[in-house]
Design a protein around this motif. Structure first.
Motif, PDB file in Angstrom:
ATOM      1  N   THR A   1     -28.774  81.015  -1.216  1.00  0.00           N
ATOM      2  CA  THR A   1     -28.546  79.598  -0.922  1.00  0.00           C
ATOM      3  C   THR A   1     -29.297  78.723  -1.911  1.00  0.00           C
ATOM      4  O   THR A   1     -28.742  77.756  -2.448  1.00  0.00           O
ATOM      5  CB  THR A   1     -28.982  79.273   0.521  1.00  0.00           C
ATOM      6  OG1 THR A   1     -28.206  80.057   1.421  1.00  0.00           O
ATOM      7  CG2 THR A   1     -28.828  77.795   0.830  1.00  0.00           C
ATOM      8  N   VAL A   2     -30.533  79.056  -2.176  1.00  0.00           N
ATOM      9  CA  VAL A   2     -31.351  78.282  -3.107  1.00  0.00           C
ATOM     10  C   VAL A   2     -30.724  78.318  -4.502  1.00  0.00           C
ATOM     11  O   VAL A   2     -30.614  77.286  -5.176  1.00  0.00           O
ATOM     12  CB  VAL A   2     -32.799  78.799  -3.126  1.00  0.00           C
ATOM     13  CG1 VAL A   2     -33.624  78.114  -4.198  1.00  0.00           C
ATOM     14  CG2 VAL A   2     -33.434  78.627  -1.744  1.00  0.00           C
ATOM     15  N   LEU A   3     -30.289  79.476  -4.949  1.00  0.00           N
ATOM     16  CA  LEU A   3     -29.660  79.597  -6.267  1.00  0.00           C
ATOM     17  C   LEU A   3     -28.347  78.821  -6.326  1.00  0.00           C
ATOM     18  O   LEU A   3     -28.032  78.187  -7.338  1.00  0.00           O
ATOM     19  CB  LEU A   3     -29.433  81.063  -6.618  1.00  0.00           C
ATOM     20  CG  LEU A   3     -30.704  81.890  -6.851  1.00  0.00           C
ATOM     21  CD1 LEU A   3     -30.354  83.364  -7.058  1.00  0.00           C
ATOM     22  CD2 LEU A   3     -31.505  81.343  -8.017  1.00  0.00           C
ATOM     23  N   HIS A   4     -27.586  78.873  -5.231  1.00  0.00           N
ATOM     24  CA  HIS A   4     -26.317  78.136  -5.190  1.00  0.00           C
ATOM     25  C   HIS A   4     -26.565  76.638  -5.357  1.00  0.00           C
ATOM     26  O   HIS A   4     -25.883  75.976  -6.154  1.00  0.00           O
ATOM     27  CB  HIS A   4     -25.576  78.419  -3.876  1.00  0.00           C
ATOM     28  CG  HIS A   4     -24.348  77.601  -3.709  1.00  0.00           C
ATOM     29  ND1 HIS A   4     -23.194  77.858  -4.402  1.00  0.00           N
ATOM     30  CD2 HIS A   4     -24.113  76.504  -2.952  1.00  0.00           C
ATOM     31  CE1 HIS A   4     -22.287  76.955  -4.079  1.00  0.00           C
ATOM     32  NE2 HIS A   4     -22.821  76.117  -3.188  1.00  0.00           N
ATOM     33  N   VAL A   5     -27.532  76.097  -4.620  1.00  0.00           N
ATOM     34  CA  VAL A   5     -27.843  74.667  -4.731  1.00  0.00           C
ATOM     35  C   VAL A   5     -28.348  74.365  -6.141  1.00  0.00           C
ATOM     36  O   VAL A   5     -27.915  73.396  -6.771  1.00  0.00           O
ATOM     37  CB  VAL A   5     -28.848  74.233  -3.652  1.00  0.00           C
ATOM     38  CG1 VAL A   5     -29.353  72.820  -3.905  1.00  0.00           C
ATOM     39  CG2 VAL A   5     -28.224  74.352  -2.268  1.00  0.00           C
ATOM     40  N   ARG A   6     -29.243  75.174  -6.658  1.00  0.00           N
ATOM     41  CA  ARG A   6     -29.783  74.974  -8.009  1.00  0.00           C
ATOM     42  C   ARG A   6     -28.671  74.920  -9.048  1.00  0.00           C
ATOM     43  O   ARG A   6     -28.684  74.091  -9.959  1.00  0.00           O
ATOM     44  CB  ARG A   6     -30.756  76.097  -8.355  1.00  0.00           C
ATOM     45  CG  ARG A   6     -31.352  75.963  -9.764  1.00  0.00           C
ATOM     46  CD  ARG A   6     -31.935  77.248 -10.273  1.00  0.00           C
ATOM     47  NE  ARG A   6     -30.858  78.203 -10.561  1.00  0.00           N
ATOM     48  CZ  ARG A   6     -31.065  79.473 -10.887  1.00  0.00           C
ATOM     49  NH1 ARG A   6     -32.280  79.966 -10.940  1.00  0.00           N
ATOM     50  NH2 ARG A   6     -30.043  80.271 -11.141  1.00  0.00           N
ATOM     51  N   ASP A   7     -27.703  75.792  -8.913  1.00  0.00           N
ATOM     52  CA  ASP A   7     -26.660  75.923  -9.931  1.00  0.00           C
ATOM     53  C   ASP A   7     -25.491  74.954  -9.759  1.00  0.00           C
ATOM     54  O   ASP A   7     -24.756  74.712 -10.721  1.00  0.00           O
ATOM     55  CB  ASP A   7     -26.131  77.354  -9.954  1.00  0.00           C
ATOM     56  CG  ASP A   7     -27.190  78.359 -10.383  1.00  0.00           C
ATOM     57  OD1 ASP A   7     -28.212  77.937 -10.975  1.00  0.00           O
ATOM     58  OD2 ASP A   7     -27.000  79.561 -10.118  1.00  0.00           O
TER      59      ASP A   7
ATOM     60  N   HIS B   1     -28.418  67.973 -11.024  1.00  0.00           N
ATOM     61  CA  HIS B   1     -28.112  67.987 -12.458  1.00  0.00           C
ATOM     62  C   HIS B   1     -28.090  66.570 -13.030  1.00  0.00           C
ATOM     63  O   HIS B   1     -28.594  66.333 -14.138  1.00  0.00           O
ATOM     64  CB  HIS B   1     -26.794  68.719 -12.709  1.00  0.00           C
ATOM     65  CG  HIS B   1     -26.905  70.188 -12.497  1.00  0.00           C
ATOM     66  ND1 HIS B   1     -27.170  71.073 -13.510  1.00  0.00           N
ATOM     67  CD2 HIS B   1     -26.817  70.929 -11.368  1.00  0.00           C
ATOM     68  CE1 HIS B   1     -27.232  72.301 -13.030  1.00  0.00           C
ATOM     69  NE2 HIS B   1     -27.024  72.240 -11.718  1.00  0.00           N
ATOM     70  N   ALA B   2     -27.533  65.619 -12.284  1.00  0.00           N
ATOM     71  CA  ALA B   2     -27.492  64.234 -12.750  1.00  0.00           C
ATOM     72  C   ALA B   2     -28.900  63.648 -12.809  1.00  0.00           C
ATOM     73  O   ALA B   2     -29.256  62.956 -13.769  1.00  0.00           O
ATOM     74  CB  ALA B   2     -26.596  63.393 -11.843  1.00  0.00           C
ATOM     75  N   GLN B   3     -29.718  63.919 -11.787  1.00  0.00           N
ATOM     76  CA  GLN B   3     -31.092  63.401 -11.785  1.00  0.00           C
ATOM     77  C   GLN B   3     -31.887  63.972 -12.949  1.00  0.00           C
ATOM     78  O   GLN B   3     -32.621  63.240 -13.621  1.00  0.00           O
ATOM     79  CB  GLN B   3     -31.790  63.754 -10.476  1.00  0.00           C
ATOM     80  CG  GLN B   3     -31.337  62.936  -9.307  1.00  0.00           C
ATOM     81  CD  GLN B   3     -31.942  63.431  -8.001  1.00  0.00           C
ATOM     82  OE1 GLN B   3     -32.291  64.607  -7.855  1.00  0.00           O
ATOM     83  NE2 GLN B   3     -32.054  62.535  -7.044  1.00  0.00           N
ATOM     84  N   ARG B   4     -31.748  65.253 -13.178  1.00  0.00           N
ATOM     85  CA  ARG B   4     -32.497  65.888 -14.271  1.00  0.00           C
ATOM     86  C   ARG B   4     -32.081  65.285 -15.613  1.00  0.00           C
ATOM     87  O   ARG B   4     -32.923  64.946 -16.445  1.00  0.00           O
ATOM     88  CB  ARG B   4     -32.275  67.396 -14.237  1.00  0.00           C
ATOM     89  CG  ARG B   4     -33.226  68.156 -15.112  1.00  0.00           C
ATOM     90  CD  ARG B   4     -33.237  69.636 -14.826  1.00  0.00           C
ATOM     91  NE  ARG B   4     -31.908  70.200 -14.719  1.00  0.00           N
ATOM     92  CZ  ARG B   4     -31.609  71.264 -13.986  1.00  0.00           C
ATOM     93  NH1 ARG B   4     -32.548  71.880 -13.300  1.00  0.00           N
ATOM     94  NH2 ARG B   4     -30.391  71.726 -13.936  1.00  0.00           N
TER      95      ARG B   4
END
Length: 159
Positions: A13-19, A25-28
């Motif tokens: 789940t964590v990887l899914h959200v990260r990816d 992605h927009a904030q970064r």
């Protein structure tokens, strides 16, 4: 006393959200761009947000705060706070509306235009360097996608 080992979400789940999280992605990307343009604009005493705000004022008819806020993607209170340091520096002025005394009209001053004119070559050079990282069609495709997301957010919930 707090739990020492609270239950965690699954690593998948964590990887899914990260990816996949568009917001992350927009904030970064936005933070990276903001830092880069803040650095470029620092010699002119501007942040990237102040540059954009002043640029939005550089038009024949000065806008009201109520028109300017949505254009910049800001709420009126945040915009009002952002105007104050630029007004103190004499880069813009805020006046009461002619027809509606409750509205406030924001105008760029001659010093504001001069500051933009001095900063613009450095902004262009930095912007060109950023666009060069992308393939020729990507900058406009990115702007188009971001504009669609902004428009979708501004649309009524039923739309």
């Amino acid at each position: 006393m707090p739990e020492s080992n609270p239950p965690r979400l699954s690593p998948d789940t964590v990887l899914h959200v990260r990816d996949t999280c568009l917001c992350l992605h927009a904030q970064r990307a936005a933070r990276t761009l903001a830092r880069r343009f803040d650095e470029v604009l620092r010699p002119f005493g501007l942040t990237n947000g102040q540059f954009s705000l002043l640029m939005a004022l550089n038009q024949p008819e000065p806008p009201a705060v109520g028109q300017l806020a949505p254009f910049l993607g800001m709420d009126r209170t945040t915009l009002t706070a952002a105007l104050k340091p630029l007004e103190r520096r004499g880069l813009l002025s805020v006046a009461q509306g002619r027809n509606d005394r409750r509205s406030r009209i924001v105008s760029i001053t001659a010093d504001g235009v001069a500051t933009l004119a001095r900063a613009l070559p450095d902004w262009r050079a930095a912007h060109d360097r950023l666009e060069a990282v992308l393939s020729p069609d990507e900058p406009q495709a990115l702007r188009d996608s971001l504009n669609r997301l902004s428009a979708a957010e501004a649309a009524p919930p039923d739309a």
